[in-house]
Design a protein around this motif. Sequence first.
Motif, PDB file in Angstrom:
ATOM      1  N   THR A   1       0.844  -1.198   0.000  1.00 15.06           N
ATOM      2  CA  THR A   1       0.000   0.000   0.000  1.00 15.06           C
ATOM      3  C   THR A   1       0.878   1.245   0.000  1.00 15.06           C
ATOM      4  O   THR A   1       2.103   1.154   0.028  1.00 15.06           O
ATOM      5  CB  THR A   1      -0.919   0.032   1.242  1.00 15.06           C
TER       6      THR A   1
ATOM      7  N   ARG B   1      -9.769  -2.263  -3.198  1.00 16.72           N
ATOM      8  CA  ARG B   1     -10.313  -0.926  -2.901  1.00 16.72           C
ATOM      9  C   ARG B   1     -10.920  -0.877  -1.503  1.00 16.72           C
ATOM     10  O   ARG B   1     -10.733   0.082  -0.760  1.00 16.72           O
ATOM     11  CB  ARG B   1     -11.350  -0.518  -3.934  1.00 16.72           C
ATOM     12  N   ALA B   2     -11.660  -1.926  -1.144  1.00 17.84           N
ATOM     13  CA  ALA B   2     -12.262  -1.980   0.198  1.00 17.84           C
ATOM     14  C   ALA B   2     -11.170  -2.028   1.260  1.00 17.84           C
ATOM     15  O   ALA B   2     -11.279  -1.370   2.300  1.00 17.84           O
ATOM     16  CB  ALA B   2     -13.183  -3.188   0.321  1.00 17.84           C
TER      17      ALA B   2
ATOM     18  N   ARG C   1      -9.663   1.460   1.579  1.00 18.22           N
ATOM     19  CA  ARG C   1     -10.559   2.338   2.344  1.00 18.22           C
ATOM     20  C   ARG C   1     -10.480   2.017   3.833  1.00 18.22           C
ATOM     21  O   ARG C   1     -10.431   2.913   4.671  1.00 18.22           O
ATOM     22  CB  ARG C   1     -12.007   2.186   1.863  1.00 18.22           C
ATOM     23  N   GLU C   2     -10.462   0.728   4.171  1.00 15.11           N
ATOM     24  CA  GLU C   2     -10.438   0.303   5.574  1.00 15.11           C
ATOM     25  C   GLU C   2      -9.199   0.799   6.302  1.00 15.11           C
ATOM     26  O   GLU C   2      -9.264   1.159   7.467  1.00 15.11           O
ATOM     27  CB  GLU C   2     -10.522  -1.231   5.657  1.00 15.11           C
TER      28      GLU C   2
ATOM     29  N   ASP D   1      -7.358   3.385   5.290  1.00 14.23           N
ATOM     30  CA  ASP D   1      -7.188   4.803   4.986  1.00 14.23           C
ATOM     31  C   ASP D   1      -5.954   5.084   4.124  1.00 14.23           C
ATOM     32  O   ASP D   1      -5.089   5.878   4.490  1.00 14.23           O
ATOM     33  CB  ASP D   1      -7.126   5.615   6.284  1.00 14.23           C
ATOM     34  N   CYS D   2      -5.904   4.395   2.996  1.00 17.48           N
ATOM     35  CA  CYS D   2      -4.854   4.700   2.025  1.00 17.48           C
ATOM     36  C   CYS D   2      -5.473   4.753   0.636  1.00 17.48           C
ATOM     37  O   CYS D   2      -6.637   4.402   0.458  1.00 17.48           O
ATOM     38  CB  CYS D   2      -3.703   3.692   2.120  1.00 17.48           C
ATOM     39  N   LYS D   3      -4.693   5.199  -0.329  1.00 22.24           N
ATOM     40  CA  LYS D   3      -5.222   5.392  -1.679  1.00 22.24           C
ATOM     41  C   LYS D   3      -4.945   4.215  -2.596  1.00 22.24           C
ATOM     42  O   LYS D   3      -5.691   3.961  -3.528  1.00 22.24           O
ATOM     43  CB  LYS D   3      -4.623   6.651  -2.294  1.00 22.24           C
TER      44      LYS D   3
END
Length: 168
Positions: free
Chosen positions: A62, A84-85, A88-89, A91-93
């Motif tokens: 990540t 993607r999930a 998001r979990e 907190d990165c892009k």
Amino acid sequence: MSRRHTRQPGGTPALNLLSRSGVAFAVHEFEHDPGAESFGLEAAQVLGVAPGRVFKTLVVQTDRSVDKGLVVAVVPVGAQLDLRALAREIDCKRAVLADSGVAERTTGYLVGGISPLGQKRALLTVVDASAAGHGTVLVSGGRRGLDVELAPADLVRLTSGRLAAVTR
């Protein structure tokens, strides 16, 4: 399930951690077929366990600034990690599967036998939320042909992980 309290000679780091922890767990060994296309689905089939209860361990790269951006995802063998999930979990892009060499060097295990337990370097671990729907789940015990069965809550606690919906 049995309780193991003593260190097993020649045991993997995962088995050693479980033995020291005092949690209830069971060891499941089977003859690994080198021609198997999926290590996890092979384990489910050979052990006669629903694929939703057998979890694979994936190392993900990540853009996080800690641990060289590496994160561990533990997901059912019959499901696909939703990158993607996961991003998001935590907190990165960006999130992509890590190179197998990086995964092996970081965890101390070979691909196909990477356990979320007893890794050489403790990484942020996210266990798919579906694990909570089972009394026990199976994860790699640290080598191909070796799975361990334990309660999902114990898996999360021993990995200092968290539960989140990260599959599709």
